[in-house]
Design a protein around this motif. Structure first.
Motif, PDB file in Angstrom:
ATOM      1  N   GLY A  97      37.502  43.814  56.142  1.00  0.00           N
ATOM      2  CA  GLY A  97      36.885  42.738  55.372  1.00  0.00           C
ATOM      3  C   GLY A  97      36.599  43.095  53.932  1.00  0.00           C
ATOM      4  O   GLY A  97      36.371  42.213  53.097  1.00  0.00           O
ATOM      5  N   SER A  98      36.662  44.391  53.611  1.00  0.00           N
ATOM      6  CA  SER A  98      36.374  44.806  52.228  1.00  0.00           C
ATOM      7  C   SER A  98      37.417  44.269  51.245  1.00  0.00           C
ATOM      8  O   SER A  98      37.118  44.122  50.055  1.00  0.00           O
ATOM      9  N   ILE A  99      38.635  43.952  51.714  1.00  0.00           N
ATOM     10  CA  ILE A  99      39.651  43.431  50.790  1.00  0.00           C
ATOM     11  C   ILE A  99      39.285  42.031  50.308  1.00  0.00           C
ATOM     12  O   ILE A  99      39.739  41.597  49.238  1.00  0.00           O
ATOM     13  N   PHE A 100      38.496  41.307  51.093  1.00  0.00           N
ATOM     14  CA  PHE A 100      37.986  40.006  50.658  1.00  0.00           C
ATOM     15  C   PHE A 100      36.665  40.144  49.907  1.00  0.00           C
ATOM     16  O   PHE A 100      36.414  39.452  48.924  1.00  0.00           O
ATOM     17  N   LEU A 101      35.826  41.050  50.381  1.00  0.00           N
ATOM     18  CA  LEU A 101      34.504  41.229  49.774  1.00  0.00           C
ATOM     19  C   LEU A 101      34.616  41.689  48.321  1.00  0.00           C
ATOM     20  O   LEU A 101      33.745  41.383  47.497  1.00  0.00           O
ATOM     21  N   LEU A 102      35.679  42.393  47.994  1.00  0.00           N
ATOM     22  CA  LEU A 102      35.898  42.877  46.636  1.00  0.00           C
ATOM     23  C   LEU A 102      35.854  41.747  45.607  1.00  0.00           C
ATOM     24  O   LEU A 102      35.393  41.930  44.476  1.00  0.00           O
ATOM     25  N   ASN A 103      36.336  40.559  46.006  1.00  0.00           N
ATOM     26  CA  ASN A 103      36.383  39.434  45.062  1.00  0.00           C
ATOM     27  C   ASN A 103      34.999  38.961  44.632  1.00  0.00           C
ATOM     28  O   ASN A 103      34.835  38.444  43.516  1.00  0.00           O
ATOM     29  N   VAL A 104      34.017  39.105  45.514  1.00  0.00           N
ATOM     30  CA  VAL A 104      32.726  38.449  45.304  1.00  0.00           C
ATOM     31  C   VAL A 104      32.006  38.945  44.051  1.00  0.00           C
ATOM     32  O   VAL A 104      31.645  38.143  43.176  1.00  0.00           O
ATOM     33  N   PRO A 105      31.754  40.239  43.877  1.00  0.00           N
ATOM     34  CA  PRO A 105      31.056  40.658  42.647  1.00  0.00           C
ATOM     35  C   PRO A 105      31.864  40.425  41.384  1.00  0.00           C
ATOM     36  O   PRO A 105      31.303  40.107  40.329  1.00  0.00           O
ATOM     37  N   VAL A 106      33.192  40.555  41.479  1.00  0.00           N
ATOM     38  CA  VAL A 106      34.029  40.365  40.291  1.00  0.00           C
ATOM     39  C   VAL A 106      33.974  38.913  39.827  1.00  0.00           C
ATOM     40  O   VAL A 106      33.765  38.616  38.641  1.00  0.00           O
ATOM     41  N   VAL A 107      34.154  37.983  40.761  1.00  0.00           N
ATOM     42  CA  VAL A 107      34.157  36.567  40.380  1.00  0.00           C
ATOM     43  C   VAL A 107      32.759  36.105  39.996  1.00  0.00           C
ATOM     44  O   VAL A 107      32.592  35.220  39.142  1.00  0.00           O
ATOM     45  N   ALA A 108      31.711  36.712  40.578  1.00  0.00           N
ATOM     46  CA  ALA A 108      30.337  36.361  40.197  1.00  0.00           C
ATOM     47  C   ALA A 108      30.064  36.791  38.753  1.00  0.00           C
ATOM     48  O   ALA A 108      29.483  36.023  37.962  1.00  0.00           O
ATOM     49  N   ALA A 109      30.468  38.001  38.399  1.00  0.00           N
ATOM     50  CA  ALA A 109      30.280  38.465  37.019  1.00  0.00           C
ATOM     51  C   ALA A 109      31.077  37.607  36.043  1.00  0.00           C
ATOM     52  O   ALA A 109      30.585  37.231  34.967  1.00  0.00           O
ATOM     53  N   ALA A 110      32.318  37.263  36.424  1.00  0.00           N
ATOM     54  CA  ALA A 110      33.144  36.420  35.558  1.00  0.00           C
ATOM     55  C   ALA A 110      32.522  35.031  35.406  1.00  0.00           C
ATOM     56  O   ALA A 110      32.534  34.448  34.314  1.00  0.00           O
ATOM     57  N   GLY A 111      31.952  34.503  36.485  1.00  0.00           N
ATOM     58  CA  GLY A 111      31.333  33.181  36.426  1.00  0.00           C
ATOM     59  C   GLY A 111      30.140  33.145  35.487  1.00  0.00           C
ATOM     60  O   GLY A 111      29.974  32.200  34.703  1.00  0.00           O
ATOM     61  N   LEU A 112      29.297  34.165  35.549  1.00  0.00           N
ATOM     62  CA  LEU A 112      28.144  34.228  34.644  1.00  0.00           C
ATOM     63  C   LEU A 112      28.604  34.308  33.189  1.00  0.00           C
ATOM     64  O   LEU A 112      28.038  33.648  32.305  1.00  0.00           O
ATOM     65  N   ALA A 113      29.646  35.114  32.948  1.00  0.00           N
ATOM     66  CA  ALA A 113      30.156  35.239  31.582  1.00  0.00           C
ATOM     67  C   ALA A 113      30.748  33.927  31.085  1.00  0.00           C
ATOM     68  O   ALA A 113      30.527  33.517  29.935  1.00  0.00           O
ATOM     69  N   VAL A 114      31.503  33.242  31.942  1.00  0.00           N
ATOM     70  CA  VAL A 114      32.078  31.946  31.563  1.00  0.00           C
ATOM     71  C   VAL A 114      30.982  30.942  31.240  1.00  0.00           C
ATOM     72  O   VAL A 114      31.053  30.196  30.258  1.00  0.00           O
ATOM     73  N   ALA A 115      29.927  30.930  32.059  1.00  0.00           N
ATOM     74  CA  ALA A 115      28.849  29.962  31.867  1.00  0.00           C
ATOM     75  C   ALA A 115      28.144  30.148  30.526  1.00  0.00           C
ATOM     76  O   ALA A 115      27.747  29.167  29.884  1.00  0.00           O
ATOM     77  N   PHE A 116      28.017  31.387  30.068  1.00  0.00           N
ATOM     78  CA  PHE A 116      27.259  31.649  28.832  1.00  0.00           C
ATOM     79  C   PHE A 116      28.135  31.772  27.588  1.00  0.00           C
ATOM     80  O   PHE A 116      27.637  31.601  26.469  1.00  0.00           O
ATOM     81  N   LEU A 117      29.408  32.055  27.760  1.00  0.00           N
ATOM     82  CA  LEU A 117      30.240  32.375  26.600  1.00  0.00           C
ATOM     83  C   LEU A 117      31.231  31.284  26.215  1.00  0.00           C
ATOM     84  O   LEU A 117      31.685  31.242  25.079  1.00  0.00           O
ATOM     85  N   LEU A 118      31.597  30.415  27.155  1.00  0.00           N
ATOM     86  CA  LEU A 118      32.619  29.414  26.859  1.00  0.00           C
ATOM     87  C   LEU A 118      31.979  28.045  26.642  1.00  0.00           C
ATOM     88  O   LEU A 118      31.095  27.640  27.405  1.00  0.00           O
TER      89      LEU A 118
END
Length: 520
Positions: free
Chosen positions: A168-189
């Motif tokens: 399951g770690s191959i799916f779990l890997l996406n979660v922190p990466v996409v969460a960090a990207a989402g926060l950056a998109v929300a504040f920067l774009l």
């Protein structure tokens, strides 16, 4: 196109970094699952049919939703819908990691495909809203490199995770990466939308979704069932018929889902064609080469991913060169040169012999990556330049739909070609029928059978046969790429004649004129 603001957003490069981080997850998600299939078959457990649906459910939903996702972004806000897509993708990844059976993983993959279908076109459509024309080539290079970087990272990360953690770690890997990207998109774009975006064409969306699902399903089933199988033929013909009906409907409806007028723009059509060929070739190489590196050359999963890096290095070098050459020479000569370099790299790869060392592979991979960068980056920049500001999301959805469908078709056709040559060249004299059939199925199974039987002759024959199939596929790609370059050089309009700057013209005017020259 509408003139961009004289003072672009100072946070635009940080915003592009956020988009790149999100695209990175999509890139390695496309390849990370391939190295985990054997583990999933044992741990879940999952049979061949279930494994196929774990892979294909994502592809089907992804291809089907790209078109409506782009239009919805134009209408309701590109950043808002991008964040929604990232949230769906992240939540579905978490659900996939926590799933306790095949059904749960397949459902999670369906929603991951839906989230990815929103993320891909909207991340592309945001670029022309935050970057002025003279910076767009560099931005497209970063955008393209982020997706490409994820492809070889998939096997690298997948191999390391599976060796040290649970599946399951191959799916779990996406979660922190996409969460960090989402926060950056929300504040920067910044938010952007089309002032007069049409409502969603429900009937058109139904036709396009059904047509793409049927056609892509037929493409997926072709190598498995055979291209003459009734189900394969029915899916392909039915999908094409629905897509033809969709095209006719779009020409009549007042608010179309697809801007058919784009296909009257020869610059758009030929630049898109170059982008589709680049996608098809990259998908094909990443399909046939890992099996060569693993089974023929004997590398592990991690080592295989590491040996794909030269193609990425070549792509990055192509992006850097493009950023400097295109403003001077224009996009058309660079695209044609890129396709020529790409054809040369693929042609060199088609000369691979079973005993060749990795140095030869690294050489043609680097040349191939360089050609992809030189061809695809200016092609996508030219495509973006032809999209109207008010329909950037809708146009990006169309571009990505054609690119991803072309990539899926390329993998299926090239996979069938490799398999056909492999079966014809494999020597199975003296083997029992059941053993021979297992060896004929794939080079991986042939290697396993040879190891079990202690039969070095079978192993050598399987490796030689697979190299012959890979060479044939690369030769076809080289020929198709060279032909595309010749057609593009012949039929794509050249740059307009340069005239003096109009009196009182501003630097921004000159930049816009330069960009139009670039797109031509």
């Amino acid at each position: 196109m509408t003139m961009p603001e004289a003072r672009p957003d100072p946070r635009r490069w940080w915003g592009l970094g956020a988009l790149a981080l999100a695209l990175l997850t999509l890139g390695f998600d496309l390849t990370i699952l391939n190295v985990a299939l054997a583990t999933l078959s044992e741990e879940l457990p999952a049979g061949t049919s279930a494994l196929q649906w774990i892979v294909d459910s994502y592809v089907l939903v992804f291809a089907a939703l790209l078109l409506p996702a782009g239009l919805l972004g134009d209408r309701f806000g590109r950043r808002r819908l991008l964040l929604a897509g990232m949230a769906v993708f992240g939540a579905a990844s978490l659900a996939g990691a926590l799933a306790d059976g095949v059904t749960g993983v397949i459902v999670a993959r369906v929603f991951m495909g839906a989230g990815a279908a929103v993320m891909m076109p909207l991340s592309m459509s945001i670029l022309p809203t935050i970057f002025p024309p003279h910076e767009r080539t560099r931005a497209v290079a970063v955008w393209s490199a982020a997706t490409a970087l994820g492809l070889p990272l998939g096997p690298l990360l997948g191999g390391w995770l599976l060796e040290n953690f649970w599946w399951g770690s191959i799916f779990l890997l996406n979660v922190p990466v996409v969460a960090a990207a989402g926060l950056a998109v929300a504040f920067l774009l910044p938010e952007s939308r089309a002032a007069d975006a049409p409502r969603l064409d429900g009937f058109g969306a139904l036709l396009s979704t059904a047509g793409l699902v049927a056609f892509v399903y037929g493409v997926i089933e072709g190598p498995v069932r055979g291209w003459g199988d009734p189900l394969t033929l029915g899916a392909l013909c039915g999908g094409l018929a629905l897509l033809a009906a969709f095209t006719l409907w779009e020409r009549r409806v007042a608010a179309p889902l697809m801007d058919v007028s784009l296909f009257r723009d020869r610059i758009f059509v030929w630049a898109l064609g170059a982008g589709i060929v680049g996608t098809l070739v990259m998908a094909g190489v990443l399909f046939v080469l890992p099996q060569y590196l693993q089974v023929v050359r004997g590398n592990g999963v991690f080592g295989t991913g590491l040996r794909l890096v030269p193609m990425l290095a070549g792509l990055l070098a192509g992006g850097i060169a493009t950023d400097r050459i295109v403003p001077r020479a224009g996009a058309k000569p660079v695209m044609v040169a890129g396709l020529a370099v790409l054809a040369a790299g693929l042609g060199l790869g088609a000369l691979t012999a079973p005993g060749d060392g990795y140095g030869f592979t690294a050489t043609w991979l680097t040349v191939t990556g360089l050609g992809i960068g030189l061809a695809m980056i200016p092609a996508m920049d030219a495509v973006l330049a032809r999209l109207p500001d008010e329909g950037a999301g809708r146009g990006s959805g169309l571009v990505q739909t054609l690119r991803q469908t072309g990539g899926a078709l390329g993998v299926a056709v090239l996979g069938s070609l490799v398999s056909s040559v492999y079966r014809d060249d494999l020597r199975l004299t003296g083997l029992p029928p059941d053993v021979a059939e297992a060896a004929r199925d794939s080079v991986g199974r042939a290697a396993a059978v040879a190891e079990r039987l202690g039969d070095p002759a079978l192993l050598a024959s399987a490796r030689d046969a697979y190299v012959s199939g890979m060479d044939a596929a690369l030769a076809v790609c080289a020929a198709a790429t060279f032909l595309t370059g010749a057609l593009l050089w012949t039929f794509m309009p050249g740059p307009p004649p340069r005239g003096p700057r109009p009196p009182g013209g501003s630097p921004e005017d000159a930049s816009e004129s330069s960009h139009e020259h670039l797109a031509s």
